[in-house]
Design an enzyme around this catalytic site. Structure first.
Site, mmCIF file in Angstrom:
data_model
loop_
_atom_site.group_PDB
_atom_site.id
_atom_site.type_symbol
_atom_site.label_atom_id
_atom_site.label_comp_id
_atom_site.label_asym_id
_atom_site.label_seq_id
_atom_site.Cartn_x
_atom_site.Cartn_y
_atom_site.Cartn_z
ATOM 1 N N HIS A 118 54.165 29.118 30.231
ATOM 2 C CA HIS A 118 53.193 29.958 29.527
ATOM 3 C C HIS A 118 53.748 30.461 28.197
ATOM 4 O O HIS A 118 53.355 31.507 27.694
ATOM 5 C CB HIS A 118 52.716 31.121 30.413
ATOM 6 C CG HIS A 118 51.797 30.644 31.508
ATOM 7 N ND1 HIS A 118 50.427 30.683 31.401
ATOM 8 C CD2 HIS A 118 52.061 30.066 32.698
ATOM 9 C CE1 HIS A 118 49.894 30.165 32.506
ATOM 10 N NE2 HIS A 118 50.862 29.779 33.304
ATOM 11 N N ASP B 121 53.881 28.021 25.678
ATOM 12 C CA ASP B 121 53.382 27.068 24.655
ATOM 13 C C ASP B 121 52.258 27.671 23.816
ATOM 14 O O ASP B 121 52.281 27.573 22.587
ATOM 15 C CB ASP B 121 53.029 25.690 25.245
ATOM 16 C CG ASP B 121 51.916 25.654 26.268
ATOM 17 O OD1 ASP B 121 51.445 26.733 26.692
ATOM 18 O OD2 ASP B 121 51.509 24.532 26.645
ATOM 19 N N GLY C 184 46.246 17.840 40.418
ATOM 20 C CA GLY C 184 46.176 19.272 40.735
ATOM 21 C C GLY C 184 47.486 19.832 41.254
ATOM 22 O O GLY C 184 47.540 20.938 41.777
ATOM 23 N N SER D 150 48.702 15.506 35.870
ATOM 24 C CA SER D 150 47.994 14.222 35.945
ATOM 25 C C SER D 150 47.011 14.118 34.781
ATOM 26 O O SER D 150 46.715 13.023 34.311
ATOM 27 C CB SER D 150 47.252 14.105 37.276
ATOM 28 O OG SER D 150 46.377 15.193 37.453
ATOM 29 N N ASP E 44 51.963 19.797 27.722
ATOM 30 C CA ASP E 44 51.873 18.661 28.637
ATOM 31 C C ASP E 44 51.648 17.361 27.870
ATOM 32 O O ASP E 44 52.250 16.326 28.168
ATOM 33 C CB ASP E 44 50.730 18.881 29.636
ATOM 34 C CG ASP E 44 50.914 20.164 30.427
ATOM 35 O OD1 ASP E 44 52.044 20.687 30.451
ATOM 36 O OD2 ASP E 44 49.924 20.640 31.008
#
Ligand code: GLA
Length: 394
Positions: A39, A41, A130, A135, A180
């Site tokens: 948290h 980014d 999830g 993913s 990500d």
């Protein structure tokens, strides 16, 4: 989970079955874990993720009629593709379901000036969904690379990552940061990616598990989350509020001392949210120093501290995540923490190769004792970012 060559053969057949012709290529996008820097980014801060050896494979071909058709090799989607006219994809009328990710990437690339005329796409994934291993970025990165390759556009990897993030923010509706997508598109095998999320400047930091006699385990609690739901956005707003009270552009610009000095103005909850972010940024920098000095084991206590901070200050852990982390630590892990957005999903543990069995057994037993469903533990290695898969004719 199969090897890439085998899965690629299966995917080529699946593409031909569904579309009646061969794809123009196959592209791979990896999942990621975040070693540390959670948290941070979207607070313009620092992160240290790595691509893992689990990928989405995407077979694709251009269509010239403006249509996009998306299939997954997962049974539920085997027959009817998600089919839309690309001109109809917009934040005002976003597509639903998993196809929102590839369609969102196509939309974002078109916004960036890439002429995507239409495409057929079949995807196959061994990245658990999830589970906190992204993913979604695996899928976005494979599709982004496929589409620019297909139309011959020249975009940098960070530009592709930003397109993936826009897909997620504006089409899927999840207010996530860029970590990500950057991990999936800019990582190098054998390295972690030290990323400054403000400038998108990044450096490869060696992560040699073998040399340290360590394994990196993902402890998937098999509980799932969605960042399109409220809690993630609520954390983000608390951070923005803290930055505003502190009078800085983003929490990246605040020190732990400044945050503590403003405790009364911030109020207890916002103070703790901000304290997590500013101390987490410091832990990332400390971890990078240790890795550069070749001290991977030294990172363990930073992982433990990061987990405590997320559990107590940011409050994004869960009983399953805490159980996994505590059981791993008690069984001798060098360090452990939840990874990713939180609330559910996976933890990671840095474990001596001789302790892997004990840690695996201990986490399984702790879950059974607590009455939780069985967790899924798997080792990962720092892998290469998204790439075109060479197709070897049989
Ligand atoms: C999710 C988001 C990332 C990041 C993490 C938390 O994975 O997609 O952008 O905010 O949560 O570090």
């Amino acid at each position: 989970v199969g090897n890439v060559a085998e899965r690629t053969r299966g995917l080529l057949a699946a593409f031909s079955e569904r579309t009646g012709s061969a794809p123009e290529g196959v592209w791979a996008g990896p999942g990621r874990i975040n070693l540390i820097g959670e948290h941070t980014d979207y607070n313009d801060g620092f992160v240290l993720p790595l691509a893992i050896d689990r990928q989405v494979l995407a077979a694709a071909a251009v269509r010239t009629d403006g249509l996009a058709r998306c299939w997954s090799t997962e049974d539920a989607y085997a027959d009817a593709p998600a089919e839309v006219a690309l001109d109809d994809v917009s934040p005002q009328d976003p597509p639903q379901g998993w196809a929102a990710y590839p369609l969102g990437v196509a939309w974002a690339l078109r916004q960036a000036g890439v002429g995507v005329p239409g495409f057929d796409l079949v995807v196959d994934s061994d990245v658990p969904g999830g589970a906190g291993v992204s993913s979604s970025a695996a899928l976005e990165s494979a599709v982004a690379l496929a589409l620019v390759d297909l139309v011959g556009a020249q975009l940098s990897r960070p530009d592709l990552a930003v397109a993936g993030r826009r897909a997620e923010n504006e089409i899927v509706g999840a207010p996530t940061g860029v970590m990500d997508q950057m991990a999936a598109l800019c990582s190098r095998e054998g390295h972690a990616l030290f990323l400054d999320c403000r400038s998108l400047h990044f450096e490869q930091v060696p992560l040699d598990l073998d040399a340290a006699g360590l394994a990196l385990l993902v402890l998937d609690t098999r509980t799932t989350h969605s960042h399109a739901t409220g809690e993630y956005g609520e954390r983000r707003r608390a951070c923005e509020q803290a930055a505003q009270v502190l009078g800085v552009p983003a929490l990246r610009d605040a020190t732990p001392e400044q945050v503590d000095a403003a405790r009364d103005e911030l109020g207890d909850v916002v103070h703790r949210r901000a304290r997590h972010v500013v101390t987490e940024n410091e832990r990332v920098l400390a971890a990078v120093d240790l890795l550069r000095a070749g001290d991977l084991r030294g990172v363990g206590s930073l992982l433990d501290a990061s987990h405590r901070s997320m559990r107590d200050d940011f409050e994004i852990s869960s009983p399953e995540l805490d159980t996994a982390v505590e059981a791993a630590q008690a069984a001798g892990a060098v360090g452990a923490r939840m990874t990713g957005g939180g609330f559910a999903g996976s933890a990671i543990a840095l474990v001596g190769v001789d302790e892997v069995e004990a840690v695996t057994g201990a986490v399984g037993k702790a879950f059974a004792d607590a009455g939780f469903g069985a967790p899924y533990l798997f080792p990962v290695t720092p892998a290469e970012s998204a790439s075109r898969v060479p197709i070897v004719q049989a």
